[in-house]
Design a protein around this motif. Structure first.
Motif, PDB file in Angstrom:
ATOM      1  N   ALA A 202       4.326  -4.127   1.042  1.00  0.00           N
ATOM      2  CA  ALA A 202       3.104  -3.409   1.424  1.00  0.00           C
ATOM      3  C   ALA A 202       3.450  -2.020   1.973  1.00  0.00           C
ATOM      4  CB  ALA A 202       2.325  -4.207   2.465  1.00  0.00           C
ATOM      5  N   ALA A 203       4.521  -1.941   2.755  1.00  0.00           N
ATOM      6  CA  ALA A 203       4.951  -0.647   3.290  1.00  0.00           C
ATOM      7  C   ALA A 203       5.371   0.291   2.161  1.00  0.00           C
ATOM      8  CB  ALA A 203       6.102  -0.839   4.275  1.00  0.00           C
ATOM      9  N   VAL A 205       4.355   0.153  -1.061  1.00  0.00           N
ATOM     10  CA  VAL A 205       3.172   0.527  -1.843  1.00  0.00           C
ATOM     11  C   VAL A 205       2.362   1.583  -1.096  1.00  0.00           C
ATOM     12  CG1 VAL A 205       0.982  -0.301  -2.770  1.00  0.00           C
ATOM     13  CG2 VAL A 205       3.069  -1.640  -3.110  1.00  0.00           C
ATOM     14  N   SER A 206       2.214   1.398   0.205  1.00  0.00           N
ATOM     15  CA  SER A 206       1.514   2.391   1.017  1.00  0.00           C
ATOM     16  C   SER A 206       2.209   3.741   0.938  1.00  0.00           C
ATOM     17  CB  SER A 206       1.437   1.917   2.470  1.00  0.00           C
ATOM     18  OG  SER A 206       0.860   2.904   3.303  1.00  0.00           O
ATOM     19  N   THR A 207       3.530   3.709   0.952  1.00  0.00           N
ATOM     20  CA  THR A 207       4.310   4.950   0.832  1.00  0.00           C
ATOM     21  C   THR A 207       4.072   5.599  -0.525  1.00  0.00           C
ATOM     22  OG1 THR A 207       6.013   4.130   2.340  1.00  0.00           O
ATOM     23  CG2 THR A 207       6.643   5.913   0.843  1.00  0.00           C
ATOM     24  N   TYR A 208       4.098   4.790  -1.585  1.00  0.00           N
ATOM     25  CA  TYR A 208       3.865   5.324  -2.930  1.00  0.00           C
ATOM     26  C   TYR A 208       2.511   6.023  -3.014  1.00  0.00           C
ATOM     27  CZ  TYR A 208       3.229   5.570  -7.980  1.00  0.00           C
ATOM     28  OH  TYR A 208       2.989   6.028  -9.251  1.00  0.00           O
ATOM     29  N   ASN A 209       1.478   5.362  -2.508  1.00  0.00           N
ATOM     30  CA  ASN A 209       0.136   5.956  -2.555  1.00  0.00           C
ATOM     31  C   ASN A 209       0.054   7.208  -1.695  1.00  0.00           C
ATOM     32  OD1 ASN A 209      -0.841   3.977  -4.286  1.00  0.00           O
ATOM     33  ND2 ASN A 209      -1.468   2.630  -2.608  1.00  0.00           N
ATOM     34  N   GLY A 210       0.735   7.179  -0.560  1.00  0.00           N
ATOM     35  CA  GLY A 210       0.748   8.348   0.306  1.00  0.00           C
ATOM     36  C   GLY A 210       1.432   9.535  -0.342  1.00  0.00           C
ATOM     37  N   SER A 273       4.313   4.528   7.168  1.00  0.00           N
ATOM     38  CA  SER A 273       3.962   3.307   6.448  1.00  0.00           C
ATOM     39  C   SER A 273       4.753   2.116   6.965  1.00  0.00           C
ATOM     40  CB  SER A 273       4.205   3.493   4.944  1.00  0.00           C
ATOM     41  OG  SER A 273       3.353   4.473   4.407  1.00  0.00           O
ATOM     42  N   ALA A 276       3.274   1.036  10.238  1.00  0.00           N
ATOM     43  CA  ALA A 276       1.960   0.431  10.076  1.00  0.00           C
ATOM     44  C   ALA A 276       2.045  -1.053   9.722  1.00  0.00           C
ATOM     45  CB  ALA A 276       1.168   1.174   9.008  1.00  0.00           C
ATOM     46  N   PHE A 277       3.117  -1.466   9.073  1.00  0.00           N
ATOM     47  CA  PHE A 277       3.264  -2.863   8.656  1.00  0.00           C
ATOM     48  C   PHE A 277       4.357  -3.587   9.453  1.00  0.00           C
ATOM     49  CE2 PHE A 277       1.092  -0.907   5.114  1.00  0.00           C
ATOM     50  CZ  PHE A 277       0.130  -1.860   4.797  1.00  0.00           C
TER      51      PHE A 277
END
Length: 398
Positions: A202-203, A205-210, A273, A276-277
């Motif tokens: 999840a961290a 994926v969040s980084t990728y989107n960011g 990220s 956050a997780f």
């Protein structure tokens, strides 16, 4: 004209059959040393791991021209029908470095035969790991290979150009290259109890989107750059929360301030990220290649020499490329030019671009590559007006 075509082809075939990767080049190095010893050219291995530097006319210290070839291959399974196709599973010369090495040996043989007529010293740089994360060129520079070289040229095959054409892009011609590795460390948990773990995937994926949001909202859309995530891997199975994730990223740009902006932003996004997780992160960022700058004055000299070999009608202007080359590391020390040799031939099926498993190049062009290097040495063995070279450098005027 100067080089022995059959000699170059025979070496290229041998090199192509046994491609080696990175700095792990025992068979390739043995071949280069074998041929240099046959020719009679002295060489040194003191300029870094798996490097060889041969010198013609070592006693002539008035002017020194360097010529570089890279030797490493890629982790690609070859899918051609060439009679000399790779015999090493999962490895292939899919970028032409086998041809570069063979052409430099052909150049060495031709220059050594006329060494008494050459009024300068020539250093031949056989470089490892152009393709690897760790730059072979940077290591050779760190070991002082450029200390006594005045001007350096390099040559690369080019399937954008018709066979036998010679091209140069003057000034900034290729982008810098930064490699970024991000790792996220969390804690496993049963997939039905995600709240008891820390999800590294999840961290990531969040980084990728960011990163994608950062690229589209903080950078001038007219900027010349590429930022690509080439790998994202995590976890071990479907019903366990991943406790580890890895991302591999490449950044290419012509603007070093932009490179620093992207690097800083990615690191900040990854840290946020991870936090956050409930994860921790590890970041490894390295600048492998700088913007490759072909000195405009020396570019003109190279093209004039090439014209004697191929004729004016076969000289072409190359466009800028967002691909990168660690030949740029040598150019941080001394001026030089990176030359493109056309190897495209549709009738022979030589049209695929590098880093593909069906990559092929027209071997009839190889002697042209060697002859161009020889001609440049003959034309400029008495030196180059370095003041003109300095004055032509647009970077000096900013």
């Amino acid at each position: 004209m100067y080089a022995d075509k059959e000699y170059i082809l025979a070496l290229r075939h041998e090199l192509h059959e046994y491609p080696e990767v990175g700095f792990d080049l025992p068979r390739t190095l043995a071949l280069v040393k074998r041929e240099l010893e046959k020719i009679g050219v002295a060489y040194s291995e003191k300029y870094g791991e798996s490097s060889i530097v041969a010198t013609i006319n070592p006693e002539k210290k008035n002017f020194t021209i360097g010529i570089r070839a890279d030797m490493d291959a890629l982790l690609i399974q070859e899918k051609t029908d060439l009679p000399f196709k790779s015999k090493i599973d999962g490895q292939m010369h899919a970028c032409g470095h086998d041809a570069h090495t063979a052409m430099l040996l052909g150049t060495a043989k031709a220059l050594y035969a006329m060494r008494e007529k050459i009024g300068c010293r020539v250093k031949l740089l056989f470089q490892p790991s152009e393709e690897g994360i760790r730059s072979g060129a940077e290591e050779m520079v760190d070991h002082g290979v450029m200390d006594d070289i005045d001007v350096i040229i390099g040559l690369h095959i080019e399937n954008w150009l018709e066979s036998g054409e010679i091209g140069v892009c003057q000034g900034a011609s290729m982008a810098s290259s930064r490699n970024i590795k991000l790792e996220f460390f969390g804690r496993t948990a049963h997939a039905t109890l995600p709240q008891t773990g820390h999800d590294a995937l999840a961290a990531a994926v969040s980084t990728y989107n960011g990163i994608q949001a950062m690229l589209t909202r903080t950078i001038n859309p007219f900027s010349k750059y590429v930022c690509s995530v080439g790998k994202l891997s995590a976890g071990t199975t479907q019903n366990v929360i991943a406790d580890h994730a890895e991302m591999l990223i490449t950044v290419r740009t012509f603007d070093m301030e932009l490179d620093r902006h992207i690097d800083t932003a990615i690191q900040s996004i990854a840290k946020s990220s991870a936090a956050a997780f409930g994860c921790t992160e590890a970041i490894d960022s390295s600048l492998k290649a700088l913007v490759l700058y072909n000195n405009p004055y020396i570019s003109e000299l190279v093209l004039a020499s090439a014209e004697k070999v191929v004729g004016k009608e076969h000289i072409v202007k190359m466009p800028e490329k967002l691909s990168s080359e660690d030949f740029s590391q040598y150019l941080t020390k001394k001026p030089g030019v990176f030359i493109r040799l056309g190897t495209k031939n549709a009738k022979k099926g030589c049209t695929t671009l590098p880093h593909n498993n069906d990559f092929m190049i027209d071997e009839d062009a190889f002697v042209t590559g060697s002859d161009t290097c020889v001609q440049f040495v003959l034309d400029h063995m008495n030196g180059i007006d370095m003041e003109k070279a300095k004055n032509s450098d647009e970077r000096m005027k900013k």
